[in-house]
Scaffold this motif. Structure first.
Motif, PDB file in Angstrom:
ATOM      1  N   LYS A 171       0.681  -1.236  -0.048  1.00 32.41           N
ATOM      2  CA  LYS A 171       0.166   0.010  -0.048  1.00 32.41           C
ATOM      3  C   LYS A 171       0.856   1.262  -0.080  1.00 32.41           C
ATOM      4  CE  LYS A 171      -3.770   1.822   2.616  1.00 32.41           C
ATOM      5  NZ  LYS A 171      -4.683   1.708   3.814  1.00 32.41           N
ATOM      6  N   ILE A 172       0.399   2.253  -0.841  1.00 31.79           N
ATOM      7  CA  ILE A 172       1.073   3.561  -0.625  1.00 31.79           C
ATOM      8  C   ILE A 172       0.086   4.640  -0.162  1.00 31.79           C
ATOM      9  CG2 ILE A 172       2.147   5.644  -2.254  1.00 31.79           C
ATOM     10  CD1 ILE A 172       3.188   3.107  -4.275  1.00 31.79           C
ATOM     11  N   VAL A 173       0.385   5.087   1.010  1.00 28.12           N
ATOM     12  CA  VAL A 173      -0.463   6.229   1.503  1.00 28.12           C
ATOM     13  C   VAL A 173       0.150   7.608   1.316  1.00 28.12           C
ATOM     14  CG1 VAL A 173      -1.425   6.966   3.745  1.00 28.12           C
ATOM     15  CG2 VAL A 173      -1.274   4.474   3.291  1.00 28.12           C
ATOM     16  N   LEU A 174      -0.892   8.378   0.716  1.00 28.59           N
ATOM     17  CA  LEU A 174      -0.425   9.894   0.581  1.00 28.59           C
ATOM     18  C   LEU A 174      -1.086  10.910   1.476  1.00 28.59           C
ATOM     19  CD1 LEU A 174      -0.307   9.931  -3.555  1.00 28.59           C
ATOM     20  CD2 LEU A 174       1.391   9.375  -1.836  1.00 28.59           C
ATOM     21  N   GLY A 175      -0.522  12.180   1.907  1.00 26.15           N
ATOM     22  CA  GLY A 175      -1.039  12.948   2.619  1.00 26.15           C
ATOM     23  C   GLY A 175      -1.090  12.611   4.053  1.00 26.15           C
TER      24      GLY A 175
END
Length: 406
Positions: A171-175
């Motif tokens: 998973k890539i989590v932004l913000g």
């Protein structure tokens, strides 16, 4: 709260962090990786605001991690860009001397390049320089054919897409900004601005925030990241023909920067710069951007003052040039005398993270350290973007050893 248990969490979504995730995921496709980036997009800071140059490895101390990883990383990056259709061009560059006093250091750079086994470099005379860059005035230089240009943001996104394609449970989590850590017996809870994640191991690729993240994770170090903003000008459409590819001066050995240069970008623009001024906001790209926390961090540190005292004239001249188009132009005219004020327009800016020692000296080489359940990329200035895939290999090898991966 995300109740999923991740095998490894990477903090930092610049190209070094994403390349590290890519390398680990390729080697260990079953591992569940989490990458956390505080901005709303990847490659927002150093990666997306650098010169876009694929560096050759010409300048770095033979035998250093920089020299080794830049050379290896450059070759990997070019091969990756070709395979994955990332915009790039191995166009070559010239490093030129404009006065006799620069010739001894030009020779030193050339010999350094030979020791680093930079492919195809050669000493050239002024006429040969003009065959490559007709508008340059010089007394000779070095031709470096393996230097190139690339879309680093595009490369970062491509690497990120390949991570998820390899393992959909990653998973890539932004913000989300990492705020704190809670270490348990075998796992660590990562508290962000929006939630909590659980992981077995951590890898930090925080760039401009690397020292602060290391401190949050319990790493004890008296060194501190200090940011230097670099301003650029662009050549106008009418002046672009004066630069074919990349033109660099002979860097002043007294200062830790390469000097103002010309770079053709992959979109066809031509940039001139950067200068180097101590910034009062680590992630501030405007000339008057200010952060009280960042300013206090920099000015309360003895290393900052020792650096400024050692290079007082340089610092003053850089600040003057930052606010004076005429002074900036004068520097550019050392390489291309025919440039006029009408040929250049203000461009963007970038900020470089430099790890500064208490004595005012900069940590020159890359530095990657292991502690507890974490690996920290503590220092990764230029040419880290060029070397990103090789840095990823280095970190992946450390993770294999210290995290007992299988």
């Amino acid at each position: 709260m995300d109740s999923f248990l991740y095998d490894i969490t990477i903090v930092g979504g610049g190209i070094v962090g994403v390349a590290t995730a890519y390398k680990i995921q390729q080697k260990y496709p079953n591992l569940k990786l989490l990458l956390i980036e505080k901005e709303e997009g990847l490659a927002t800071h150093q990666t997306g605001n650098n010169s876009g140059v694929i560096h050759s490895g010409l300048y770095y101390k033979p035998g250093s991690l920089k020299a080794k990883l830049c050379s290896d990383g450059r070759k990997q990056l070019v091969a990756f860009a070709k395979k994955r259709n990332v915009a790039h061009d191995v166009c070559g560059k010239v490093v030129v001397a404009t006065g006799k006093s620069e010739l001894p250091y030009l020779d030193k750079i050339f010999n350094n390049g030979l020791q680093n086994q930079i492919e195809g470099i050669e000493k050239i005379n002024a006429h040969q320089v003009n065959d490559i860059e007709p508008f340059v005035k010089s007394i000779g230089g070095i031709w470096v054919p393996c230097t190139g240009i690339i879309d680093f943001k595009g490369a970062t996104q491509t690497l990120a897409d390949l991570v998820i394609a390899k393992q959909p449970r990653s998973k890539i989590v932004l913000g989300e900004e990492v705020k704190a850590f809670e270490h348990q017996a075998e796992t660590t809870s990562i508290i962000t601005s929006k939630g909590t994640y659980t992981t077995k191991h951590l890898i930090f690729c925080g760039g401009l925030q690397s020292d602060r993240l290391a401190k949050k994770d319990g790493v004890k170090s008296k060194r501190r990241i200090v940011g230097f903003r670099g301003d650029y000008y662009n050549l106008t459409e009418e002046a672009k023909h004066k630069v074919k590819n990349l033109i660099y001066p002979v860097p002043n050995p007294a200062f830790p920067f390469l000097g103002v240069h010309f770079t053709r970008m992959v979109n066809g623009d031509v940039e001139c710069g950067p200068n180097a001024v101590l910034t009062f906001k680590r992630e501030g790209y405007g000339k008057t951007d200010f952060s009280l926390r960042d300013t206090m961090d920099a000015l309360s540190y003895s290393g900052t003052w020792k650096l400024l005292f050692k290079h007082t004239n340089f610092a003053i001249n850089e600040y003057r040039r930052a606010f004076s188009k005429a002074l900036f132009l004068k520097t550019l005219q050392c390489l291309i005398p025919s440039l006029t004020a009408e040929d250049i327009i203000p461009g963007r800016a970038g900020v470089r993270a430099m790890l500064l020692k208490e004595n005012g000296e900069m940590q020159e080489d890359f530095e990657i350290a292991y502690q507890g359940r974490s690996i920290h990329v503590l220092n990764a200035p230029s040419p880290a973007a060029t070397a990103c895939l090789a840095i990823g290999d280095e970190v992946s090898a450390m993770a294999s050893q210290y995290f007992n991966l299988n």
